[in-house]
Enzyme design. Structure first.
Site, PDB file in Angstrom:
ATOM      1  N   CYS A 162      36.423  32.913  37.266  1.00 48.37           N
ATOM      2  CA  CYS A 162      36.395  32.739  38.706  1.00 48.37           C
ATOM      3  C   CYS A 162      35.002  33.526  39.160  1.00 48.37           C
ATOM      4  O   CYS A 162      35.224  34.771  39.291  1.00 48.37           O
ATOM      5  CB  CYS A 162      37.507  33.268  39.438  1.00 48.37           C
ATOM      6  SG  CYS A 162      37.142  32.723  41.229  1.00 48.37           S
ATOM      7  N   CYS A 178      35.014  34.745  42.646  1.00 45.75           N
ATOM      8  CA  CYS A 178      35.849  36.330  42.781  1.00 45.75           C
ATOM      9  C   CYS A 178      34.922  37.480  41.927  1.00 45.75           C
ATOM     10  O   CYS A 178      35.020  38.465  42.728  1.00 45.75           O
ATOM     11  CB  CYS A 178      36.991  36.149  41.979  1.00 45.75           C
ATOM     12  SG  CYS A 178      37.993  34.495  42.060  1.00 45.75           S
ATOM     13  N   ASP A 179      34.441  37.214  40.988  1.00 47.29           N
ATOM     14  CA  ASP A 179      33.875  38.325  40.166  1.00 47.29           C
ATOM     15  C   ASP A 179      32.382  38.436  40.129  1.00 47.29           C
ATOM     16  O   ASP A 179      31.639  39.348  39.391  1.00 47.29           O
ATOM     17  CB  ASP A 179      34.705  38.220  38.681  1.00 47.29           C
ATOM     18  CG  ASP A 179      35.990  38.299  38.615  1.00 47.29           C
ATOM     19  OD1 ASP A 179      36.666  39.114  39.709  1.00 47.29           O
ATOM     20  OD2 ASP A 179      36.739  37.643  37.785  1.00 47.29           O
TER      21      ASP A 179
END
Ligand code: NDP
Length: 310
Positions: free
Chosen positions: A135, A138-139
């Site tokens: 992701c 997200c990261d």
């Protein structure tokens, strides 16, 4: 054992919550088990800009929190817990939560979604959470001004690569074929981004790293040549698999494991079992389509219960 639940919903993405909103308003007193990722995949994205009704966009987290609150407002019983087994051989269905709690349910709405695929390399598993991620939204932030790689050539890979390119110094796209599968518009975005290098005809042989996390990847070209790239982040964008393992030998699934439903409905091959969202949809996979199919499942479920009561 508690009394038989009229409508049990498994999964807490847009499909599950929408089913909960509709079934609670229809007075079916639904119980929803959230599963291992409360809120589903949308909680791992940043802004959702294409869901009608949010002209300024909304964070995935916020949207899921709002859907949950809306379901609770009408009395949906939302519970923490994961379904670990389900016996669909007779009604009421017997379902086990977290390996211990046994419940019975008259009807079931399966909205367990889909999960990201990984390549299956031991080195990839070793560095998961230490540079390996599925992701980017997200990261990606952790790799600001660093070099990273994205594996895959579909729309997701292109989207993630362009997103990462806005944060990172350089993005390698590792594509196993000589072309991208993504839509023309997404391809153009990639080709117009100067800090993305698309490496066609390459596969990942090994993710490299040390105690600090990922430091590189060893790639193998289709002509057999190997090349090493130095990267701090390794992002997978090679598709998803539906979360249907629990039902594999009971429900009819397609070749990729998605639940098959009767055309234009949410009905599975077992009466009283309905499917909604990404668990039955390999094509569209949008929050809005998942929510819509949650609504369809709720209405199908309500009609089924009414038809039994007649
Ligand atoms: P796709 O299945 O479309 O693409 C997966 C990509 O990963 C392909 O390039 C595939 O290669 C590659 N791949 C698969 N397995 C491996 C492997 N083991 N090693 C290396 N590469 C691999 O998945 P997406 O998640 O990209 O998209 C799913 C659906 O969602 C699509 O319908 C897409 O259009 C849609 N979507 C739409 C978006 C939008 O419109 N904004 C955004 C994101 C997704 P190969 O081509 O060789 O099979």
């Amino acid at each position: 054992m508690e009394e038989t639940i009229k409508c049990l919903i498994i999964g807490s993405g847009p499909a599950g919550y929408t089913a909960a909103i509709y079934t609670s308003r229809a007075n079916l007193r639904p119980v929803l088990y959230e599963g291992i990722e409360p809120g589903g995949q949308l909680t791992t994205t940043t802004d959702v800009e294409n869901f009608p009704g949010y002209p300024d966009g909304v964070s995935g987290q916020q949207m899921m929190a709002d859907m949950r609150r809306q379901a609770e407002r009408f009395g949906a019983d939302i519970r923490i817990g994961t379904v670990t087994s389900a016996d669909l051989s007779s009604r009421p269905f017997h379902v086990v939560i977290d390996g211990t709690t046994q419940i019975k349910a008259e009807t079931l709405i399966i909205a367990t979604g889909a999960s990201a695929k990984y390549l299956g390399l031991p080195s990839e598993t070793k560095f998961r959470g230490m540079g390996v991620s599925a992701c980017a939204t997200c990261d990606g932030f952790f790799y600001r001004k660093k070099d990273v790689a994205v594996v895959g050539g579909g729309d997701t890979a292109c989207e993630e690569a362009t997103y990462l390119a806005s944060i990172c110094r350089k993005v390698y796209m590792i594509v196993r074929k000589p072309h991208l599968r993504a839509s023309k518009a997404m391809q153009e975005r990639v080709f117009n981004t100067t800090n993305i290098e698309v490496m066609f005809n390459h596969n990942t042989a090994e993710v490299l790293g040390d105690e600090s996390g990922v430091t590189g990847a060893l790639l193998r070209c289709n002509d057999g040549k190997e090349v090493k790239i130095d990267i701090a982040g390794f992002f997978l964008a090679i598709g998803h698999h539906p979360n249907t393992e629990l039902f594999a030998d009971q429900l009819t699934l397609d070749a990729e494991g998605y639940i098959k439903t009767e055309a234009g409905t949410s009905k599975t091959n077992i009466e009283g079992v309905f499917a909604a969202g990404d668990v039955r949809d390999p094509h569209y996979r949008q929050a809005i389509t998942a929510a819509a199919s949650g609504c369809i499942a709720a209405i199908d479920c309500e009609r089924f219960i009414l038809s039994r009561a007649e």
